[in-house]
Design a protein around this motif. Structure first.
Motif: not given
Length: 797
Positions: A389-396
């Motif tokens: 499993d991979v979690v994409l953590v995006v800076d908004v």
């Protein structure tokens, strides 16, 4: 958190924290509309079952059904949290808060803060003046934090050079939250300035060739002579006419402390006369002791003997014997022939290093999977990990707002590089974090994941730690995180969260974005979990890290996939080994180099306090094919050097002192069984046979403590002059302006405009829908009762 998504497709626009779309009318919880079909179906079912002599019929029945449907619609709409948007305009008292930098680096300008303030006040706008830096102290970030107030207009009279305290970027984050505006004054140097700095290794080994990087900086145009010496002997002299960098290769032949000195001379026409000489002390020690373990006489042994003090053995000895060596190099030895593996494990865990080179007798083919040596290595054997499993953590966050199109594009690119054999979840964060997509299959749900990414919107503060923790909560039992951010978070939160993830066997791969990104912070976050940091132009290497079936496009040699590690920084490759051991990086390890086919070739990690490198690409005969020829040989040298660590650490009764600046403290480390004594310093025990003290020099030059020499350079205030890029970023992020110091009328006018604020207010209107539902229901009941009274109970059509 606000600003994560665009409008939901085909429905009512929202400005909720989850949706982030601004409009005159909206709802807080659009998801509640999903309950509407259920409510309507319930109305239909009730009336279908309501039959019999007492049941309404004809027109009355149809009116009742219509009214109940309308009531259901109104109640569901009220549950969604409807509101209207009002815009209020308020005009405040205009005032300029002038923050004045009077530090020494401002001497290259001729700025009169008093005259500027008086001229602005002549335009009818009051000025409040605060001094934020003096002499050799420039805590600009700290002072800006103290000076910035809600809705204020701050004008910085400064070069933006911070020497202590918080960064200017962190203070700007607070200004954004307080809706303050930061403007700057465009100052032009009135004098020419040249300064010099030199970078050199703190320590090296006798006979090693090292790079000395000399930088000449300053403002204005002038010709100057740069002279570089080692122990007083010139190694370079040249003329420079503008800021530049010069790299010099030098071989330190003899052990001991060596002085490296760079001087820039502009003939008295430029310079504070305080930053025209830069000094470094390089501690040169005897070559580290390396134990080479192999059953065959490979060329690697000859290569190592040219650089280190090498001892050959056919197996690993006991712990007492191992302690004599800085590192162990093992080449193509089967598990059953390794010797004392337990001693090797404790040796590494206590702060030493090992490099394990592959071949037909190593790793999976050498029985490492069933041996305790397997737990020591940064790779696992005969396994493929593409289904993790991979979690994409995006800076908004607001700091990433200008980069948002690139962030969305980069996130889509990351999605395209992930293999099909796994699941992906998406977390977006600003000052808080939100899971915007639970885990979805990469094989079947890519279109939905793409749509989620396209709808990301920016706004709010920056809390990288919150994003990482939200990812960690999704990854129970370990996994992978891909963090896309500019790293603009100076708090301790990101590194604390990274340590927490590392403890849970979660690895973070960082991908930088934005022109003002903090590469150092992003690399530290990744490194804390054993992960990799990729700069924006290196994002295509994610495919090598996360898709086990992917091969580098068009590669015909070894491929460096992580250039932020000591082993690979600046290294080029040309070799193309013909064989490879079948391994995969463990969670927490850093894959540094792959073969042209995408298989792991060089992987590293920390084991306890020590360091381990796995070299798994080789020739058909077990030799390190290509790894011993230039330029790839640099990978071999650096792998062993990284495993060795500080070559001074095995010395006893030895002292080390780091170079420093005048006025800055430095740490003194003494290794030995007894506490040492020295004038003006007090040592405290920090470990077994390790003592430390601190010292703050007040004069530039060279000095020594217990025989260990160190350099004292000019104060940090003089390290850089001229306008810092952080000033332009502060203006852009807060909506300010850069003014000519003489444009005081424009400053006053801008201040007046800045104090006129428009405020958007959301006013809930759920009560309107509840009232309408009640009116409809009561009207329908009253109508039926009146009809019964006046029509005599005839309810037929």
């Amino acid at each position: 958190m606000t600003g994560l998504f665009g409008p939901a497709l085909g429905a009512v626009e929202t400005v909720s924290a989850a949706a982030g779309v601004v409009g005159p009318v909206g709802v807080e919880r659009a998801v509640f509309f999903a309950a509407l079909p259920v409510a309507l179906a319930a109305v239909v079912v009730v009336f279908r079952w309501n039959v019999g002599p007492a049941a309404p019929t004809g027109r009355t029945r149809r009116l009742m059904i219509a009214s109940r449907i309308l009531v259901a619609v109104l109640l569901v709409t009220a549950a969604t949290g409807p509101y209207v948007v009002d815009e209020n305009r308020s005009v405040g008292e205009p005032e300029v808060h002038l923050l004045v930098d009077e530090s020494a680096s401002m001497d290259v300008y001729d700025a009169d803060a008093t005259a500027i303030a008086d001229s602005i006040e002549d335009e009818g706008v009051p000025v409040r003046r605060t001094t934020i830096a003096t002499d050799e102290s420039s805590p600009l970030g700290d002072e800006l934090l103290r000076g910035v107030e809600s809705n204020a207009h701050v004008v910085l009279l400064s070069d933006g050079r911070v020497t202590e305290g918080r960064s200017l970027e962190s203070a700007v984050d607070v200004a954004v939250e307080r809706n303050a505006t930061i403007s700057t004054l465009q100052l032009e140097p009135t004098r020419t300035e040249r300064l010099v700095d030199v970078e050199a290794p703190e320590t090296t080994t006798a006979g090693a060739t090292e790079s000395l990087l000399v930088s000449v900086g300053g403002v204005g145009e002038t010709e100057a002579t740069l002279t570089v010496t080692v122990d007083g002997e010139p190694v370079r002299e040249q003329t420079v006419t503008e800021p530049t960098s010069v790299e010099i290769e030098h071989t330190f032949e003899e052990p001991g402390d060596h002085r490296v000195e760079a001087t820039v001379d502009a003939g008295g026409d430029a310079g504070f006369e305080r930053n025209v000489v830069a000094r470094r002390v390089v501690s040169v020690v005897d070559p580290p002791k390396v134990l080479y373990v192999s059953r065959v006489g490979y060329p690697l042994e000859t290569y190592l003997r040219e650089l280190y003090d090498v001892t050959r053995a056919e197996s690993v000895p006991d712990r007492t014997s191992l302690d004599r060596y800085h590192a162990v190099v093992i080449q193509n030895v089967a598990a059953e022939d390794l010797g004392d593996v337990g001693a090797l494990q404790s040796y590494v865990a206590d702060g030493n290093g090992v490099v394990v080179a592959g071949g037909d007798n190593a790793y999976g083919r050498g029985g490492y999977a069933t041996s305790s040596v397997g737990t020591l290595l940064p790779v696992r054997f005969d396994e493929r990990s593409g289904g993790d499993d991979v979690v994409l953590v995006v800076d908004v966050s607001g700091s990433a707002e200008e980069s948002m199109p690139r962030i969305r594009g980069l996130s889509l690119d990351v999605l395209d590089q992930l293999g099909d054999n796994g699941r992906l979840s998406i977390v977006a964060f600003a000052d808080q974090a939100q899971v915007v997509s639970e885990f979805r299959s990469l094989e079947t749900d890519r279109p939905a994941l793409r749509e989620t990414i396209r709808r990301l919107r920016a706004g709010g503060g920056t809390n990288i730690g919150a994003g990482l923790r939200a990812a960690g909560e999704l990854l129970e039992g370990g996994g992978e995180v891909i963090l896309i951010s500019d790293g603009d978070d100076d708090s301790d939160g990101p590194l604390v969260a990274a340590d927490e993830l590392a403890a849970e066997d979660v690895r973070v791969t960082g991908v930088g974005v934005g022109g003002s990104r903090d590469d150092e912070r992003m690399a530290a976050i990744a490194d804390a979990t054993g992960g990799t940091y990729l700069r924006p132009g290196e994002a295509d290497r994610l495919q090598l890290l996360f898709d086990s079936e992917a091969a580098p496009s068009g590669a015909d040699s070894l491929v460096v996939v992580d250039r932020t590690h000591f082993i690979t920084d600046g290294v080029e490759t040309d070799a193309n080994p013909t064989a490879v051991n079948d391994v995969e990086p463990r969670t927490g390890a850093r894959l540094l180099v792959t073969t042209s086919e995408g298989d792991p070739a060089l992987t590293a990690w920390r084991f306890g306090l020590g360091r381990v490198v796995s070299v798994t690409a080789h020739g058909d005969d077990g030799r390190l094919e290509g790894f011993l020829r230039s330029p790839d040989a640099e990978l071999t040298t650096r792998s062993v050097n990284w495993a060795v660590g500080d070559p001074r650490r095995k010395r006893t009764n030895a002292t080390e002192v780091a170079d420093t600046h005048r006025g800055d403290s430095t740490t003194i480390v003494h290794r030995g069984p007894a506490r040492p004594t020295a004038p003006s310093v007090r040592f405290v025990r920090t470990g077994a046979e390790r003592f430390e003290a601190t010292l703050t020099p007040t004069r530039v030059g060279y000095d020594s403590v217990l025989g260990a020499e160190y350099a004292v350079n000019y104060a940090a205030e003089y390290e850089a002059v001229g306008r810092a890029p952080a000033l332009d970023a502060a203006v852009d992020r807060t909506g300010g302006r850069t003014f000519d110091p003489a444009a005081t009328a424009a400053i006053a006018e801008f201040t007046r405009a800045a104090t006129t604020r428009e405020r958007t207010v959301r006013r809930p209107i759920a009560w309107v829908f509840l009232a309408l539902a009640l009116v409809v229901y009561l009207g329908e009941v009253a109508g039926r009762r009146l009809e019964e009274v006046y029509v005599g109970g005839d309810t037929t059509a």
